[in-house]
Write an enzyme that holds these catalytic residues in place. Structure first.
Site, PDB file in Angstrom:
ATOM      1  N   GLY A  83       4.373 -41.785  -0.112  1.00  0.00           N
ATOM      2  CA  GLY A  83       3.971 -40.763  -1.076  1.00  0.00           C
ATOM      3  C   GLY A  83       5.077 -40.492  -2.088  1.00  0.00           C
ATOM      4  O   GLY A  83       4.875 -39.845  -3.105  1.00  0.00           O
ATOM      5  N   GLY A  84       6.250 -40.995  -1.757  1.00  0.00           N
ATOM      6  CA  GLY A  84       7.361 -40.999  -2.684  1.00  0.00           C
ATOM      7  C   GLY A  84       7.738 -39.642  -3.220  1.00  0.00           C
ATOM      8  O   GLY A  84       7.983 -38.699  -2.468  1.00  0.00           O
ATOM      9  N   SER A 139       6.386 -47.863   1.294  1.00  0.00           N
ATOM     10  CA  SER A 139       5.741 -47.445   0.038  1.00  0.00           C
ATOM     11  C   SER A 139       6.663 -46.491  -0.730  1.00  0.00           C
ATOM     12  O   SER A 139       7.805 -46.848  -1.013  1.00  0.00           O
ATOM     13  CB  SER A 139       4.382 -46.816   0.359  1.00  0.00           C
ATOM     14  OG  SER A 139       3.619 -46.666  -0.810  1.00  0.00           O
TER      15      SER A 139
END
Lengths: 523, 523
Positions: free
Chosen positions: B120-121, B206
């Site tokens: 989700g950074g 991610s």
């Protein structure tokens, strides 16, 4: 919601189990023996309008994720993850979802259906709020169909906009409307989940009891359920200040809310468009204003109002409706409820009651009850000889009085009723008397998922007995049978109480004097 | 967050395990062999200000409930509960919490520490968002200390208010500041959880990779970590329209947000008081306005800006900092990523690729690649003879290209690096190629908790190998050892790739031609 370790492959989407409901097929999953359907939409609804049925669909609808839950007013993190782990789904007004756990999808199975009404009542909570609400183990243990569901609550469930025109005449019944629609969906569709629509048991705890009692006062629900089991709730009326009716207060709260939003009778339709957080902020401010007028102690429950039509009177004021007399019930509560030493506010001394000396216990009792304390302590030792005498300090006799009052009202209309008291102490925090909610994992056969409750060889035996009693009730309308010790029905002149503890047994009139003494000392 | 069945009594509060941190004692729980601490506050922060250390406390602080997670912009319910079950904690800005799973509380143990950076950074997600993130099994399997943490993100994490005065000079570094503060907390305190502060491995997937790469460009973090493992992320730069710098865009977005809130340089302090939902609504509208100007495709990542001081350049543009050359890395991704047939948008035909005839596969390939399709299909069959040729349609060669580019950049500074590709197909939906996130439960040894991934005897063997490789890396800086097949280090002229599948093996330069063909056909 349990994502516990799988021991065999779950059936995955291409071949997952289909339930053929009236409107179309629903695809769930199969986990070991249990078919699980999460997040089935049972109704649609626009804000402040009664729900409507979901239309038919083609292909199959997946039911693998839990649905949205009704928005809360606030969602604080509890200190209680160890005693009562919570599960928080995303919140959205579009929350009319139900979940099903079953051992068969065969229409001919006709298994009893157990419909869980979650706690939090008309104000908060959801069908998956507590881990203990998960239906897989109960369905497996009892070979029953377990259903739980979300519905609207608080401002979305019952803001009374009836003064603002015909369109909102029923806005205060949205929560109740969702419940009714859910029970109708079950009646129509549960057979394709292996359930018997003619054998439905409602069970619930705390605010769930309030909802069950309203359901029993609602003629539209007659025939949609056949048995009832209630835990720890529904014993007190909403307090209404003198000079007002409940309806007047509901309307006043709505009026203040509408004003806060800057709306009027002409522009009322816009109330459907405000973001939820603005709406609830307006309702919170309106409630504050109401408190200024009615007193700081005033607290609104967001419950629907008895209108003599949808809801016929109140159980406590008017008694149960005669039409419900054939519904057998089990009624009970837990030893400590909100008085348990689990609650930080209730802590006395070092908090570890099981470390106290006799003198310390006597001192705390004296502080609480003055000169009556000796008589109370003596009586408590007689009534509960296996307990630590300190437990008397954390006993909630008022909730038990209230449940016995409900029992009395059942007997008045000739209903069959059984009474229980859950008294299992947890090792948690050096010994914690049964707290509000502590029986739920036992009823659902989920004790081994709760860190503070699981005591191998003890808590798992007790959950077998309790869960069996509830399942027996669902099957036959009588909690007796199997591993459940003989449990006498309540009589007008004799209180039989099943004590659920390390050893389960039925007591007769065992605590009448103790409760009287406590009541007297409290005055 | 797993509330899986207990097999023995959990240690409960009166005697629960105490970790003696510098600031005071923390009380967690013990579940079988694992000590679990949920929701430890590692920092405090005011909105738009860098975080500060938590002060000391007396008595012991309980760490049994997960902490608040950073508010999301929206939280929709995924269609993917079966492949990727989610856990949603209540959201609050006060979200600097970490969780620890460990097998010992002895300072002398000095076990490797694995710090998970969630996906989700800079925009969304949390340390407990996916069930797969639970650290208990990994800690147990590898005898390592697992840490995961929440930090601020999106508007709270990086709104660049630097134009509004010295007080907000660092407001765009709040997310990064939380990460730094968390790593410092680990350095200072992890020894009392049995961890070695001199042997910390960052791992992430991610958006978690993006955060790891920024950490590696941040001199302040040097010495706070010693090994790195990254999955499926960090391969693309934030796109900045011509004529702008990244800083200018960040400031413009902040300016538009401030204007939407009706604030100015004089009244800017009030931005700290708006309810989050109003703030985020203003930021959303500001973003819309930015899109009007910069093009609909423009999307802002809310990442911190390389300032040459806190963040030295970008990995992709400037390469890794030489100071990180001694950090060994494993770098890889999964076969399908967002191109997997899991994603409804990627479905072709009836969606069940494993039902297709050769002719159908050829037709779909021809539609996609025109006349090149035959060469591509032939090459795919050579490279992956055990795969269904249809899988070529759902392969994400771009992500792999990107990861190999990162590998190249590591080799440029002389770092040790190992490459992998996760290619395990799931039976889900009649055969689903590995999707973005599908390797996470294998890395965490949590496959048996994921309905769509657990295949007894197969997926559990694979998780042993993958988890062992990550654990080996954490112990020694080399993924080889134990059940892991021999895994060659990357060389400048040879691509060695560990294929994680039903059978694991290392391939040498196996897919260079295939990726070139696909790249050519895509042009």
């Amino acid at each position: 919601m349990f994502c516990d370790k799988l021991t065999e492959k779950a059936i995955v989407l291409s071949d997952n189990p289909l339930a053929k409901t009236k409107n179309g097929n629903i695809a769930g999953i199969k986990k070991s023996s249990t078919y699980i359907f999460r997040g089935i939409k049972y109704a649609n609804a626009e804000r402040f309008h009664m729900p409507s049925k979901v239309g038919p669909w083609e292909n199959s609808k997946p039911a693998v994720s839990y649905g949205y839950v009704c928005p809360e007013r606030t969602t604080p993190i509890g200190y209680d993850a160890q005693v009562c782990p919570h599960y928080y789904m995303p919140q959205d007004e579009n929350c009319q979802y139900l979940n099903i756990w079953t051992q068969s999808l065969d229409r001919n199975e006709k298994k009893p259906v157990m419909v869980w009404m979650h706690g939090g009542g008309w104000n908060s909570g959801s069908s998956v709020e507590q881990y203990a609400y998960d239906g897989e183990e109960l369905s497996k243990f009892g070979n029953v169909v377990v259903v739980s569901f979300n519905h609207r609550h608080n401002v979305l469930g019952s803001l009374d906009l009836s003064e603002y025109g015909e369109e909102y005449a029923k806005s205060s019944y949205c929560a109740m409307g969702d419940i009714i629609e859910c029970l109708k969906w079950i009646k129509e569709n549960i057979s394709c989940f292996g359930g018997n629509p003619e054998n439905v048991m409602l069970f619930g705890q705390s605010g769930g009891v309030a909802k069950i009692l309203y359901t029993m006062q609602c003629p539209e629900c007659d025939g949609l359920y056949h048995k009832v089991a209630i835990d720890s709730g529904g014993i007190k009326e909403q307090i209404i200040p003198e000079g007002y009716t409940k309806k007047q207060i509901a309307q006043k709260l709505a009026r203040l809310t509408v004003e806060k939003l800057g709306l009027s009778k002409q522009t009322i339709k816009k109330i459907e468009e405000f973001p939820y957080w603005d709406l609830v902020e307006a309702a919170n401010q309106a409630e504050e204003k109401l408190k200024e007028e009615l007193g700081r102690d005033f607290s609104w429950r967001w419950e629907p109002i008895e209108d003599g039509e949808l809801i016929i009177g109140s159980t406590l004021k008017n008694g149960f409706r005669k039409e419900t007399s054939k519904i057998p019930m089990i009624i009970g509560n837990v030893f400590g409820e909100a008085n348990s030493n689990l609650i930080p506010n209730n802590k006395l001394g070092d908090g570890y009651k099981n470390h106290w000396s006799d003198l310390q216990i006597q001192t705390f009792c004296k502080e609480k009850w003055g000169n009556e304390y000796e008589t109370i302590l003596e009586e408590f030792k007689k009534v509960y000889p296996d307990n630590n005498p300190a437990d008397v300090l954390f006993m909630d006799y008022k909730e038990r009085d209230g449940q016995l009052n409900l029992v009395k009202k059942r007997l008045e209309i000739g209903g069959d009723v059984w009474n229980w008291l859950f008294k299992k102490e947890s090792d948690f925090n050096g010994g914690t008397v049964a707290w509000h909610c502590s029986e739920i994992p036992f009823v659902f056969h989920n004790v081994s998922f709760i860190e503070a409750s699981f005591e191998p060889g003890i808590s798992d035996q007790l959950e077998d007995i309790m869960c069996q009693a509830w399942v027996n009730m669902a099957y036959s309308g009588n909690p007796n049978g199997g591993c459940v010790p003989e449990w006498n029905k309540m009589q007008k002149d004799n209180i039989y109480t099943m004590i659920f503890d390390e050893k389960c047994k039925v007591e007769k009139n065992h605590d009448i004097k103790l409760r009287e003494l406590l009541k007297k000392a409290d005055k």
